[in-house]
Design an enzyme around this catalytic site. Structure first.
Site, short mmCIF file in Angstrom:
data_model
loop_
_atom_site.label_atom_id
_atom_site.label_comp_id
_atom_site.label_asym_id
_atom_site.label_seq_id
_atom_site.Cartn_x
_atom_site.Cartn_y
_atom_site.Cartn_z
N THR A 1 0.82 -1.22 0.00
CA THR A 1 0.00 0.00 0.00
C THR A 1 0.85 1.26 0.00
OG1 THR A 1 -1.65 -1.19 1.32
CG2 THR A 1 -1.89 1.21 1.20
N LEU A 2 1.94 1.25 0.76
CA LEU A 2 2.76 2.45 0.92
C LEU A 2 4.23 2.16 0.67
CD1 LEU A 2 1.15 3.77 4.26
CD2 LEU A 2 0.77 4.72 1.98
N GLU B 1 13.02 -8.76 3.13
CA GLU B 1 12.11 -7.89 3.89
C GLU B 1 12.12 -8.17 5.40
OE1 GLU B 1 8.23 -7.93 2.19
OE2 GLU B 1 7.40 -6.61 3.72
N GLN C 1 -9.06 -0.78 5.18
CA GLN C 1 -9.43 0.03 4.01
C GLN C 1 -10.54 -0.63 3.17
OE1 GLN C 1 -5.14 0.63 2.58
NE2 GLN C 1 -6.09 2.62 2.25
P1 ADP Z 1 2.67 -2.17 3.38
O1 ADP Z 1 4.16 -2.28 3.57
O2 ADP Z 1 2.01 -3.50 3.15
O3 ADP Z 1 2.29 -1.12 2.39
P2 ADP Z 1 2.21 -0.45 5.73
O4 ADP Z 1 2.91 -0.80 7.01
O5 ADP Z 1 2.74 0.71 4.99
O6 ADP Z 1 2.10 -1.74 4.82
O7 ADP Z 1 0.66 -0.24 6.10
C1 ADP Z 1 -0.33 -0.05 5.12
C2 ADP Z 1 -1.61 0.36 5.84
O8 ADP Z 1 -1.41 1.61 6.50
C3 ADP Z 1 -2.79 0.61 4.92
O9 ADP Z 1 -3.48 -0.59 4.61
C4 ADP Z 1 -3.64 1.57 5.74
O10 ADP Z 1 -4.47 0.88 6.64
C5 ADP Z 1 -2.61 2.33 6.57
N1 ADP Z 1 -2.31 3.71 6.10
C6 ADP Z 1 -1.69 4.65 6.85
N2 ADP Z 1 -1.58 5.81 6.21
C7 ADP Z 1 -2.15 5.63 5.00
C8 ADP Z 1 -2.34 6.47 3.87
N3 ADP Z 1 -1.94 7.75 3.86
N4 ADP Z 1 -2.95 5.96 2.78
C9 ADP Z 1 -3.35 4.69 2.77
N5 ADP Z 1 -3.20 3.84 3.81
C10 ADP Z 1 -2.60 4.29 4.92
#
Ligand code: ADP
Length: 265
Positions: free
Chosen positions: A10-11, A70, A125
């Site tokens: 996601t991020l 990872e 989400q």
């Molecule tokens: P990943 O490494 O799988 O992307 P993260 O630790 O970054 O995981 O967490 C992703 C989650 O963080 C999302 O599913 C959501 O619940 C939350 N989140 C926090 N900030 C945001 C944002 N700005 N946009 C979308 N999701 C966010």
């Protein structure tokens, strides 16, 4: 300049270190091409990448990068952040609540994966959208804050109705299990989302607690962007972990552990 990147589901988390100064930045994974463009404008940097989208990011940037595993990167990052925050744990479980949740046992020397659950940030989400049609993350977490789970979640005390309960009456007996008994009431978005935070937080904590018992440690370190601006989820996890007799830890910028650790492993 050193740049550590954790390109997740996601991020994309980015840690930059220059002359002992560290900065943290996040992008949506859907903006991965913009991240590549930014990197391609940098002339010289030591870049390390980890995460599920590492391969793709690596393929669209001009730099030679270091790729790291990872789980190892996350562990290395957590160890660095714990030390910097003066938290000394011989053994602990770390629960990485990202899009999904990955759970690991860690010692001073290494980590091993202990399990996981599909309940996590992605569920917040996705199910959050199905329940409320809210797709904006900030709006979702802000709406949940004022929610009341009472009409949605069935607690042990609801079942026992004043009789003596064998376990704490305030424990959830069935997430979403109270809905049909209140079928003629309204269920505002705030209540639906608070109940959603409940099921995610309690599931993540339950799995983490089981891992802690299995590996005989009392400490659980929670990381992941799912806790960002989401005090409700954090409080559910803290309260439930303490209730079960374990010590919960959150570290500042914990969600950047993978990005930071990729620089150092
Ligand atoms: P990943 O490494 O799988 O992307 P993260 O630790 O970054 O995981 O967490 C992703 C989650 O963080 C999302 O599913 C959501 O619940 C939350 N989140 C926090 N900030 C945001 C944002 N700005 N946009 C979308 N999701 C966010």
């Amino acid at each position: 300049m050193k740049i550590g990147i954790d390109a997740g589901g996601t991020l994309i988390k980015v840690v930059t270190e220059t002359n002992n100064k560290r900065t943290f930045k996040k992008w949506l994974t859907t903006q991965i091409d913009q991240v590549a463009e930014w990197l391609n404008h940098i002339d010289k940097a030591d870049i390390s990448i980890t995460g599920g989208k590492a391969q793709y990011l690596d393929s669209i940037i001009k730099h030679n990068v270091k790729r790291s595993i990872e789980f190892e990167a996350t562990y290395t990052g957590i160890q660095i952040l714990l030390k910097e925050h003066d938290i000394h744990l011989d053994t602990y479980i770390f629960s990485n609540v990202g899009t999904g949740t990955s759970i690991h046992y860690a010692t001073a020397q290494n980590q091993e994966r202990a399990g996981g659950t599909g309940a996590g940030g992605g569920m917040i989400q996705g199910l959050g959208y199905l329940l409320t049609q809210i797709s904006d993350y900030e709006e979702l977490v802000q709406t949940a804050i004022n929610g009341d789970r009472d009409k949605i979640d069935l607690k042990v005390k609801h079942i026992y109705k004043g009789d003596k309960t064998p376990i704490s009456g305030d424990l959830t007996a069935a997430n979403f299990g109270h809905v049909l008994q209140n079928i003629h009431d309204d269920f505002p978005n705030a209540d639906r989302l608070a109940a959603l935070m409940g099921i995610v937080g309690e599931t993540v904590t339950t799995v983490s607690i089981h891992a802690a018992k299995q590996f005989k440690t009392e400490n659980v370190v929670y990381i992941g962007s799912s806790f960002v601006n989401n005090d409700l989820l954090r409080n559910i996890v803290v309260d439930y972990t303490i209730l079960r007799g374990l010590n919960p830890y959150f570290i500042e910028n914990g969600e950047f552990s993978g990005a930071l650790g990729s620089i150092y492993c």
